[in-house]
Design a protein around this motif. Sequence first.
Motif, mmCIF file in Angstrom:
data_model
loop_
_atom_site.group_PDB
_atom_site.id
_atom_site.type_symbol
_atom_site.label_atom_id
_atom_site.label_comp_id
_atom_site.label_asym_id
_atom_site.label_seq_id
_atom_site.Cartn_x
_atom_site.Cartn_y
_atom_site.Cartn_z
ATOM 1 N N LEU A 1 48.586 58.208 51.543
ATOM 2 C CA LEU A 1 48.002 56.862 51.581
ATOM 3 C C LEU A 1 49.036 55.810 51.178
ATOM 4 N N ILE A 2 49.793 56.070 50.091
ATOM 5 C CA ILE A 2 50.774 55.087 49.637
ATOM 6 C C ILE A 2 51.836 54.861 50.713
ATOM 7 N N PHE A 3 52.252 55.937 51.382
ATOM 8 C CA PHE A 3 53.200 55.781 52.480
ATOM 9 C C PHE A 3 52.582 54.965 53.613
ATOM 10 N N ARG A 4 51.312 55.211 53.919
ATOM 11 C CA ARG A 4 50.646 54.544 55.049
ATOM 12 C C ARG A 4 50.531 53.044 54.839
ATOM 13 N N ILE A 5 50.363 52.619 53.569
ATOM 14 C CA ILE A 5 50.211 51.177 53.321
ATOM 15 C C ILE A 5 51.542 50.503 53.001
ATOM 16 N N GLY A 6 52.659 51.215 53.181
ATOM 17 C CA GLY A 6 53.966 50.596 53.045
ATOM 18 C C GLY A 6 54.719 50.914 51.783
ATOM 19 N N GLY A 7 54.109 51.692 50.848
ATOM 20 C CA GLY A 7 54.791 52.074 49.627
ATOM 21 C C GLY A 7 54.699 51.026 48.533
ATOM 22 N N ALA A 8 55.496 51.221 47.479
ATOM 23 C CA ALA A 8 55.491 50.319 46.331
ATOM 24 C C ALA A 8 56.476 49.177 46.543
ATOM 25 N N THR A 9 56.289 48.101 45.779
ATOM 26 C CA THR A 9 57.225 46.982 45.823
ATOM 27 C C THR A 9 58.490 47.347 45.047
ATOM 28 N N ASP A 10 59.458 46.441 45.057
ATOM 29 C CA ASP A 10 60.721 46.700 44.366
ATOM 30 C C ASP A 10 60.539 46.812 42.846
ATOM 31 N N ILE A 11 59.497 46.173 42.322
ATOM 32 C CA ILE A 11 59.280 46.226 40.874
ATOM 33 C C ILE A 11 58.143 47.185 40.507
ATOM 34 N N GLY A 12 57.691 47.964 41.470
ATOM 35 C CA GLY A 12 56.636 48.938 41.193
ATOM 36 C C GLY A 12 57.148 50.092 40.342
ATOM 37 N N TYR A 13 56.345 50.506 39.366
ATOM 38 C CA TYR A 13 56.733 51.580 38.431
ATOM 39 C C TYR A 13 55.934 52.828 38.801
ATOM 40 N N VAL A 14 56.467 53.609 39.726
ATOM 41 C CA VAL A 14 55.738 54.765 40.263
ATOM 42 C C VAL A 14 55.403 55.769 39.164
ATOM 43 N N TYR A 15 56.272 55.886 38.156
ATOM 44 C CA TYR A 15 56.042 56.833 37.051
ATOM 45 C C TYR A 15 54.724 56.536 36.315
ATOM 46 N N GLY A 16 54.304 55.258 36.321
ATOM 47 C CA GLY A 16 53.061 54.877 35.631
ATOM 48 C C GLY A 16 51.842 54.844 36.525
ATOM 49 N N THR A 17 51.929 55.409 37.721
ATOM 50 C CA THR A 17 50.806 55.378 38.666
ATOM 51 C C THR A 17 49.540 55.980 38.051
ATOM 52 N N LYS A 18 48.444 55.248 38.218
ATOM 53 C CA LYS A 18 47.141 55.710 37.715
ATOM 54 C C LYS A 18 46.228 56.060 38.884
ATOM 55 N N LEU A 19 45.576 57.196 38.780
ATOM 56 C CA LEU A 19 44.549 57.597 39.736
ATOM 57 C C LEU A 19 43.272 57.846 38.945
ATOM 58 N N ASN A 20 42.286 56.960 39.087
ATOM 59 C CA ASN A 20 41.025 57.052 38.351
ATOM 60 C C ASN A 20 39.900 57.466 39.281
ATOM 61 N N ARG A 21 39.017 58.343 38.780
ATOM 62 C CA ARG A 21 37.902 58.854 39.578
ATOM 63 C C ARG A 21 36.624 58.811 38.742
ATOM 64 N N GLU A 22 35.533 58.309 39.329
ATOM 65 C CA GLU A 22 34.290 58.109 38.591
ATOM 66 C C GLU A 22 33.709 59.410 38.063
ATOM 67 N N SER A 23 33.695 60.467 38.857
ATOM 68 C CA SER A 23 33.123 61.738 38.391
ATOM 69 C C SER A 23 33.910 62.279 37.202
ATOM 70 N N VAL A 24 35.224 62.082 37.221
ATOM 71 C CA VAL A 24 36.064 62.510 36.099
ATOM 72 C C VAL A 24 35.752 61.664 34.867
ATOM 73 N N ARG A 25 35.560 60.354 35.080
ATOM 74 C CA ARG A 25 35.249 59.464 33.956
ATOM 75 C C ARG A 25 33.968 59.882 33.243
ATOM 76 N N ARG A 26 32.948 60.239 34.019
ATOM 77 C CA ARG A 26 31.681 60.657 33.407
ATOM 78 C C ARG A 26 31.862 61.912 32.570
ATOM 79 N N ASP A 27 32.584 62.884 33.106
ATOM 80 C CA ASP A 27 32.827 64.122 32.357
ATOM 81 C C ASP A 27 33.634 63.851 31.091
ATOM 82 N N GLN A 28 34.654 63.004 31.206
ATOM 83 C CA GLN A 28 35.468 62.668 30.045
ATOM 84 C C GLN A 28 34.632 61.985 28.968
ATOM 85 N N GLN A 29 33.746 61.066 29.392
ATOM 86 C CA GLN A 29 32.937 60.330 28.415
ATOM 87 C C GLN A 29 32.001 61.259 27.661
ATOM 88 N N VAL A 30 31.439 62.238 28.360
ATOM 89 C CA VAL A 30 30.566 63.211 27.697
ATOM 90 C C VAL A 30 31.341 63.971 26.626
#
Length: 625
Positions: free
Chosen positions: A403-432
């Motif tokens: 997906l990131i490749f398809r939309i053109g990648g990161a900008t010159d100041i993008g910090y790929v090492y800090g990329t966050k991927l958040n998912r609602e089902s995971v959030r619910r399990d984590q909160q429990v």
Amino acid sequence: MRFKDKFLVLICFFAFSGALYAAESSNAGSAPTSASASELSSGTGISSISTISDDRQSLLQEPAERQGQHKPLKPDSTVNKKSSFQSYVAKSTGDSLEVFGRELFRNVPSTFAPLGAVQVNADYAVGSGDALQIRGWGMVDINLNVTVSRSGEIYVPRVGSVHVAGVKYRDLQGYLKTAVGRIFTNFELSVSIVKTRSVQIYVVGHAQRPGTYTLSAMSTLLNALFASGGPSITGSMRNIKLKRGSERLVSFDLYDILLSGDTSKDTALQDGDVIYIPAVGPLVALLGDVKNPAIYELHQKTSIAELVRWAGGFESAANLKKVIIEKSIDKRYQTVAEIESDWASIEGNLAKLDVQPTDIIRVFAPGAAPLEVKVEREFVRVDGEVKQNGVFEIQKGETLKALIFRIGGATDIGYVYGTKLNRESVRRDQQVKMNEAVDRYERDIESNAKQRLASENDPARIAAIASEQESQRRLAVKLRAVKAEGRIILNLKDASVTINDLPDFPLKDGDLVYIPQKQGTVDVIGAVYQQNTFMHRPGHSVNAYLMLAGGVSPTGDKSEAYRICVDGTVRSSRHGGMGTVNPGDAIVVPEKMKQGPGFMASLKDFTTILYQFGLGAAGLRTLKN
């Protein structure tokens, strides 16, 4: 009647209950205010009546606690305790059910007495201790602030004593105008109540905080229940008694308010009233396809139809054609009825099925439970330092890297090492899991303090333990404020990674992807002399950043220090070493722990959850504030 006499009467009345609870006594009676009067003659034939009361300012600016200002309750560990029937239901079914109605008394203010600024009810009966403000103009100039005496009278200069006790507030102005009119003519008069009197009442029996309470005279039985925290886990919600002198007991059912908002039996309180909360009545549990599965208290013969109504009805009764009723017998559910008909007939048949004390009932309504909507098209939101921001439709099985490749990648100041991927089902399990960790931590705080206090006799040590316990409770409140993000850790190598290094991880509908801006700082948090954010310096080790922060304080435990990486992973000397410090990382030095093993385990479990779920730096900043 003196307090001592009242208490003796109280003991006699409740001798049948088998036990009396110790009560804190607070007397709030106020002596009648005497006023001096002076008549001023202006030569116009107009009389002037005024008083300068010593406590006038206290009437107009009474202390907050006397006004009934709402204050939050102190933490009460009994509020969240489970009853024996709750534990039995949980053990039998695996479901943890709340007792219906108990949520009404969670996080209530310490008093629900009406505020001084609230308008006085028209039906309010004036009585001893009420402070009145009287103004008159025309052929008489009246400016009085007076308090109704114990005999129920007020004194109006040149008019005399006027008995006002028992007069309704709506009639008070006309009543006083008539009294003054016997002496003066051609005048107008207004009167208001600037402060209502206090009443002393007793809450006994199975209350959260039984005792003596001083409330505003405008308070009702429900106000007193809120002030005392309501029924305890062993107290009844449905058979609360109000005793007033020689009058017969009045019963009050909280279900009337909870289910239909009916406050017709919420009686106004009088001085000396006794509120008795008896032991809880028979209990039943209702689970299944209802809106509010819970434990309910029976007050009389009850049907399953009524029980379902208390639970808010079925999840959806629009097309309900079939209902299955099961009952727990010998720890196994057995079908006791299966009704298939139109809704009116189903309801009529349910009304014929009675429930018995300690029943565990489960109802199924095929078609009532909402069906999961099948997702045909899936979308993901991408934000941050990418060539294209927004919501993008993804193909089935499309990965993060694709997906990131398809939309053109990161900008010159993008910090790929800090990329966050958040998912609602995971959030619910984590909160429990986070909630469970905090629950365990709170239990260990109490048990650990109890064990330590049991073996201590030194007052100074006891005070220190109590102070420590209170500090831990405050920490628990902060832990509750940390919310799960649903972050999925990508396990990237270091700050040099590019889009090519992103994992081929399949995305799902609703995922959030965020690539932050390149960072140039490192946080140092915890038990150091100067918690701060420092400029990142390539090649600097963890120890170098700790030295910039002034070093580890005497209370810090350097052996337990760890580094929270910007990609969400954690490095520690105990597990593979600290490694290279990257921009955006946070170095944490925890405090030394002297508590018992159970407490240590709970806190470390929570710390583990913080950084395993990618919440480390954010969570610890919340705790630091």
